[in-house]
Design an enzyme around this catalytic site. Sequence first.
Site, short mmCIF file in Angstrom:
data_model
loop_
_atom_site.label_atom_id
_atom_site.label_comp_id
_atom_site.label_asym_id
_atom_site.label_seq_id
_atom_site.Cartn_x
_atom_site.Cartn_y
_atom_site.Cartn_z
N ARG B 20 -3.39 17.88 40.23
CA ARG B 20 -3.69 18.43 38.90
C ARG B 20 -3.10 17.54 37.83
O ARG B 20 -2.91 17.99 36.70
CB ARG B 20 -3.06 19.82 38.79
CG ARG B 20 -3.40 20.71 39.94
CD ARG B 20 -2.74 22.07 39.78
NE ARG B 20 -3.59 23.06 40.41
CZ ARG B 20 -3.54 24.35 40.18
NH1 ARG B 20 -2.68 24.84 39.33
NH2 ARG B 20 -4.36 25.17 40.79
N LYS B 22 -1.66 15.52 34.96
CA LYS B 22 -2.08 15.56 33.57
C LYS B 22 -1.27 14.57 32.76
O LYS B 22 -0.11 14.32 33.04
CB LYS B 22 -1.88 16.96 33.01
CG LYS B 22 -2.88 17.97 33.52
CD LYS B 22 -3.00 19.15 32.56
CE LYS B 22 -4.26 19.95 32.80
NZ LYS B 22 -4.38 20.49 34.13
N HIS B 165 -11.64 36.55 40.18
CA HIS B 165 -11.11 35.93 41.40
C HIS B 165 -9.61 36.15 41.50
O HIS B 165 -8.95 36.37 40.48
CB HIS B 165 -11.42 34.43 41.42
CG HIS B 165 -10.68 33.64 40.36
ND1 HIS B 165 -11.02 33.67 39.03
CD2 HIS B 165 -9.62 32.79 40.46
CE1 HIS B 165 -10.20 32.89 38.35
NE2 HIS B 165 -9.34 32.35 39.18
N GLU B 308 14.64 34.82 27.15
CA GLU B 308 14.27 35.08 28.54
C GLU B 308 14.54 33.86 29.42
O GLU B 308 15.10 33.97 30.50
CB GLU B 308 12.79 35.48 28.63
CG GLU B 308 12.49 36.89 28.15
CD GLU B 308 12.35 37.02 26.63
OE1 GLU B 308 12.50 36.00 25.91
OE2 GLU B 308 12.11 38.14 26.15
#
Lengths: 333, 333
Positions: B20, B22, B165, B308
């Site tokens: 993937r 990038k 999906h 967080e």
Amino acid sequence: MPEFRKDPVIKRWVIIATERAKRPHDFVKPKVEEKAGFCPFDYGNEHTTPPEIIAFRPADTAPNTPGWWVRVVPNKFGAVNPDLTPRKYGVGMFDAMDGFGYHEVIIETPDHNTHLALMDYKQVEEVIWAYKQRFETIMKDSKIQYVLIFKNHGSDAGASLQHPHSQLIAIPTIPKRVQEELSGSQEYFSYKERCVFCDIIDQELQLQERIVEENEDFVSIEPFAARFPCETWIIPKRHSHDFRNILDKEVKSFSQILKNTLYKIYGALDNPPYNFMLHTAPNTGEGKNYYHWHLEIVPRLTKVAGFEWGSGFYINPMPPEEATKYLRAVEIP
Amino acid sequence: MPEFRKDPVIKRWVIIATERAKRPHDFVKPKVEEKAGFCPFDYGNEHTTPPEIIAFRPADTAPNTPGWWVRVVPNKFGAVNPDLTPRKYGVGMFDAMDGFGYHEVIIETPDHNTHLALMDYKQVEEVIWAYKQRFETIMKDSKIQYVLIFKNHGSDAGASLQHPHSQLIAIPTIPKRVQEELSGSQEYFSYKERCVFCDIIDQELQLQERIVEENEDFVSIEPFAARFPCETWIIPKRHSHDFRNILDKEVKSFSQILKNTLYKIYGALDNPPYNFMLHTAPNTGEGKNYYHWHLEIVPRLTKVAGFEWGSGFYINPMPPEEATKYLRAVEIP
């Protein structure tokens, strides 16, 4: 009243933030970013924030009036509340605690349209001084176990106002994430008798594959196991577990590397949304030999999705060695 | 070749997903959602996905042709690769492992424009059967330690295609998040000699404050320490640590409560983005007495931000007791 609640399985605390209470409708309607043209952090609007806690301003100006260059105020919709006590109680089989703590906003500049990456070094230094001063003061409250300084830049990174600002949340317990770092670095220390962060710096400086920026006192690196494209950590070269121990000259060199690193991220990724978090030791005295304070910067370009939530793993489509090349190529003006 | 890398401090693994890969530019240009009008999961486009692994289809139809009602294919851009081996190696002081694993897509229906919340019970049941079948088969590979089934719905929850999906990622190590749940529930068990999830169900059914939906075999609840507005967990009433042990009649009742719960979230929050993750025991046999499989659904309405990331805490602006009321008020058609 805000409330801390603990997950009984993995012991993760959450804050049920009643000051920010929302109904489903609030999420459904498109968010109104700001009242057009109005910003509570601009000069002249000081009365619209809670009264300032500290401000760096000329001696001849009054509090809560213009003239300041850095200003710290309580968060108007604080997730925690300093007027409570950290009373713990059971709720059936569950554990909870009153939402005691400090939640402050560090307004980094009166200039609405700038950004830490674009400010001059001197202004960034003033922001770091404000961090340090608030950090020191709050750590004197023995009810506080941890002070977290962080920044949300851009709405995709959770910022609700555009005006440059950072935040501070101080809480009466050691957060899970910090406890994990303490345990991990302690385990490494007990095996190696060395600080894991000092070892990382040594190795990275030798390899020169993941160093983004370096000065006398700090390095900024792409971590080996980076979670996100262009995730970057700034680590002091001198071993120190506690941000409070930063030396005056290090405040200056930290400001320099922070601005330069943020500028490179700004340049390589066209001003991306990002968060940064100051990681430092808790108020319990733990970590002196084995922990090492640092700043983690995470650009928010990939979505955290089901796999990450379910596993705690991250999928990063950009090897940190590649990210290093992209960031190094950006020239500081 | 994808690679697992381990953070040396907190032992969090990441996947450096080279399939993937990038460059900064890929993040800067606005994302093209889908080639207009073209969807690889629609009838007639079966040849544009890798060949199907299983499909529920009439006996007189050929593989990779229309006619199926649920279809499972390898992820074209898999984060992990089943043709590798889980070889572990050191990189200086760091730890890494070849990116072995399974990454599959469960296409839930041929209907491009529907959603689990809107399908009929029978179709949802077929999806659960597909989960179970792939789960059982992959768990037979002893190199796999954990199988995670999850769903990203909506682009804010990380979905890159709109067609309904789910996904499955199987990896040769127990993820951090799962290890935490195992340790936490084991600790509770060693103290109480009871399963913590069984105790939660008992207490919640007694209190009736956080029950969203209930049937013979399952309850869906708002967890006491919910991280997000309308976070909802579906838990089987019968103690069982392993999703593989689901009974045939429970597949039916699970499908019912899943559809109903998703419908309530859909209705209360106007089709929000969400993730769900199936939490189950690892392939090591751990957890029989003390762990309890369940499904966690997290609507993605609040941003995960600096606090967080830095603390592992969450700030939730909607008390789960309120969320329960909103969800209960939605009627199932």
